[in-house]
Design a protein around this motif. Structure first.
Motif, mmCIF file in Angstrom:
data_model
loop_
_atom_site.group_PDB
_atom_site.id
_atom_site.type_symbol
_atom_site.label_atom_id
_atom_site.label_comp_id
_atom_site.label_asym_id
_atom_site.label_seq_id
_atom_site.Cartn_x
_atom_site.Cartn_y
_atom_site.Cartn_z
ATOM 1 N N GLY A 58 0.816 -1.208 0.000
ATOM 2 C CA GLY A 58 0.000 0.000 0.000
ATOM 3 C C GLY A 58 0.847 1.255 0.000
ATOM 4 N N ASN A 59 0.191 2.383 0.113
ATOM 5 C CA ASN A 59 0.884 3.680 0.061
ATOM 6 C C ASN A 59 1.339 4.177 1.424
ATOM 7 O OD1 ASN A 59 0.627 4.004 -2.738
ATOM 8 N ND2 ASN A 59 -1.494 4.628 -2.479
ATOM 9 N N LEU A 60 0.675 3.732 2.478
ATOM 10 C CA LEU A 60 0.992 4.170 3.837
ATOM 11 C C LEU A 60 1.004 2.960 4.760
ATOM 12 C CD1 LEU A 60 -1.560 7.115 4.103
ATOM 13 C CD2 LEU A 60 0.872 7.338 3.646
ATOM 14 N N TYR A 61 1.771 3.066 5.845
ATOM 15 C CA TYR A 61 1.739 2.032 6.871
ATOM 16 C C TYR A 61 1.660 2.730 8.222
ATOM 17 C CZ TYR A 61 2.799 -1.966 9.749
ATOM 18 O OH TYR A 61 2.715 -2.956 10.698
ATOM 19 N N THR A 62 0.645 2.382 9.001
ATOM 20 C CA THR A 62 0.454 2.985 10.321
ATOM 21 C C THR A 62 0.704 1.930 11.391
ATOM 22 O OG1 THR A 62 -1.163 4.547 9.447
ATOM 23 C CG2 THR A 62 -1.173 4.193 11.826
ATOM 24 N N MET A 63 1.456 2.318 12.400
ATOM 25 C CA MET A 63 1.711 1.396 13.519
ATOM 26 C C MET A 63 1.469 2.103 14.832
ATOM 27 S SD MET A 63 5.806 1.066 13.257
ATOM 28 C CE MET A 63 6.654 2.397 12.451
ATOM 29 N N ASP A 64 1.053 1.317 15.808
ATOM 30 C CA ASP A 64 0.803 1.829 17.146
ATOM 31 C C ASP A 64 2.063 1.617 17.972
ATOM 32 O OD1 ASP A 64 -0.133 2.623 19.589
ATOM 33 O OD2 ASP A 64 -1.591 1.008 19.807
ATOM 34 N N ILE A 65 2.664 2.705 18.430
ATOM 35 C CA ILE A 65 3.863 2.594 19.265
ATOM 36 C C ILE A 65 3.618 3.161 20.665
ATOM 37 C CG2 ILE A 65 5.429 2.561 17.276
ATOM 38 C CD1 ILE A 65 6.176 5.469 17.957
ATOM 39 N N ALA A 66 2.345 3.249 21.044
ATOM 40 C CA ALA A 66 1.995 3.795 22.357
ATOM 41 C C ALA A 66 2.635 2.998 23.493
ATOM 42 C CB ALA A 66 0.481 3.829 22.530
ATOM 43 N N HIS A 67 2.834 1.705 23.292
ATOM 44 C CA HIS A 67 3.379 0.831 24.331
ATOM 45 C C HIS A 67 4.897 0.981 24.504
ATOM 46 C CE1 HIS A 67 3.977 -1.334 20.573
ATOM 47 N NE2 HIS A 67 4.932 -2.007 21.176
ATOM 48 N N LEU A 68 5.550 1.660 23.584
ATOM 49 C CA LEU A 68 6.998 1.826 23.664
ATOM 50 C C LEU A 68 7.379 2.958 24.608
ATOM 51 C CD1 LEU A 68 7.968 1.485 19.886
ATOM 52 C CD2 LEU A 68 8.077 -0.272 21.675
ATOM 53 N N ALA A 69 8.562 2.857 25.167
ATOM 54 C CA ALA A 69 9.072 3.897 26.060
ATOM 55 C C ALA A 69 9.334 5.179 25.272
ATOM 56 C CB ALA A 69 10.369 3.423 26.715
ATOM 57 N N GLU A 70 9.288 6.312 25.962
ATOM 58 C CA GLU A 70 9.623 7.574 25.322
ATOM 59 C C GLU A 70 11.069 7.526 24.850
ATOM 60 O OE1 GLU A 70 8.869 10.889 27.886
ATOM 61 O OE2 GLU A 70 6.722 10.528 27.945
ATOM 62 N N GLY A 71 11.319 8.131 23.701
ATOM 63 C CA GLY A 71 12.682 8.166 23.199
ATOM 64 C C GLY A 71 12.712 8.301 21.692
ATOM 65 N N VAL A 72 13.896 8.089 21.135
ATOM 66 C CA VAL A 72 14.107 8.193 19.697
ATOM 67 C C VAL A 72 14.277 6.792 19.120
ATOM 68 C CG1 VAL A 72 15.612 9.120 17.888
ATOM 69 C CG2 VAL A 72 15.185 10.454 19.962
ATOM 70 N N TYR A 73 13.609 6.545 18.011
ATOM 71 C CA TYR A 73 13.665 5.259 17.325
ATOM 72 C C TYR A 73 14.021 5.495 15.871
ATOM 73 C CZ TYR A 73 11.239 3.566 21.450
ATOM 74 O OH TYR A 73 10.901 3.250 22.743
ATOM 75 N N ILE A 74 14.539 4.460 15.227
ATOM 76 C CA ILE A 74 14.861 4.512 13.808
ATOM 77 C C ILE A 74 13.962 3.508 13.091
ATOM 78 C CG2 ILE A 74 16.621 4.170 12.031
ATOM 79 C CD1 ILE A 74 17.176 6.556 13.899
ATOM 80 N N ALA A 75 13.232 3.986 12.081
ATOM 81 C CA ALA A 75 12.404 3.110 11.250
ATOM 82 C C ALA A 75 13.148 2.852 9.953
ATOM 83 C CB ALA A 75 11.054 3.742 10.974
ATOM 84 N N ASP A 76 13.373 1.582 9.655
ATOM 85 C CA ASP A 76 13.981 1.161 8.397
ATOM 86 C C ASP A 76 12.909 0.491 7.561
ATOM 87 O OD1 ASP A 76 16.858 1.727 8.654
ATOM 88 O OD2 ASP A 76 16.762 0.306 10.315
ATOM 89 N N VAL A 77 12.749 0.941 6.323
ATOM 90 C CA VAL A 77 11.830 0.304 5.378
ATOM 91 C C VAL A 77 12.688 -0.257 4.254
ATOM 92 C CG1 VAL A 77 9.899 0.630 3.804
ATOM 93 C CG2 VAL A 77 9.978 1.915 5.948
ATOM 94 N N MET A 78 12.559 -1.554 4.014
ATOM 95 C CA MET A 78 13.333 -2.211 2.972
ATOM 96 C C MET A 78 12.381 -2.838 1.967
ATOM 97 S SD MET A 78 15.802 -3.643 5.891
ATOM 98 C CE MET A 78 14.369 -3.598 6.926
ATOM 99 N N MET A 79 12.640 -2.571 0.677
ATOM 100 C CA MET A 79 11.795 -3.118 -0.377
ATOM 101 C C MET A 79 12.640 -3.281 -1.630
ATOM 102 S SD MET A 79 8.232 -1.615 -1.930
ATOM 103 C CE MET A 79 8.997 -0.190 -2.672
ATOM 104 N N LYS A 80 12.707 -4.511 -2.111
ATOM 105 C CA LYS A 80 13.503 -4.829 -3.295
ATOM 106 C C LYS A 80 14.916 -4.287 -3.090
ATOM 107 C CE LYS A 80 9.371 -5.062 -6.040
ATOM 108 N NZ LYS A 80 8.560 -4.526 -7.075
#
Length: 91
Positions: A58-80
């Motif tokens: 799809g064009n968008l991906y939504t995830m719930d991260i409410a359960h994660l601790a406060e802080g900085v995260y890195i999102a990696d998206v890999m495709m082909k």
């Protein structure tokens, strides 16, 4: 006819957005191209994987991260042969 230069195409393809950022709950990720069996990995700054999802489409991906601790995260998206990375702030 509209001619788009190579630099314009690469800019669109290499774009990744995460919103709202910062967030307290849901975060939506989009790229310049539709996801086609993409893999999404969310890690802490120390490299700990806290979320891993395969076969994202799809064009968008939504995830719930409410359960994660406060802080900085890195999102990696890999495709082909493409990889995108974006920093996410969780409040």
């Amino acid at each position: 006819m509209v001619i788009i230069g190579i630099d314009d195409v690469n800019t669109v393809v290499n774009t990744i957005k995460a919103f709202p950022n910062p967030t307290t709950g849901n975060i939506t990720i989009s790229t310049g191209v539709a996801f086609d069996k993409a893999t999404l990995k969310l890690t802490t700054l120390t490299g700990q994987v806290v979320l891993y999802t395969e076969n994202v489409n799809g064009n968008l991906y939504t995830m719930d991260i409410a359960h994660l601790a406060e802080g900085v995260y890195i999102a990696d998206v890999m495709m082909k042969n493409n990889k995108w990375q974006v920093r996410i702030v969780k409040n």
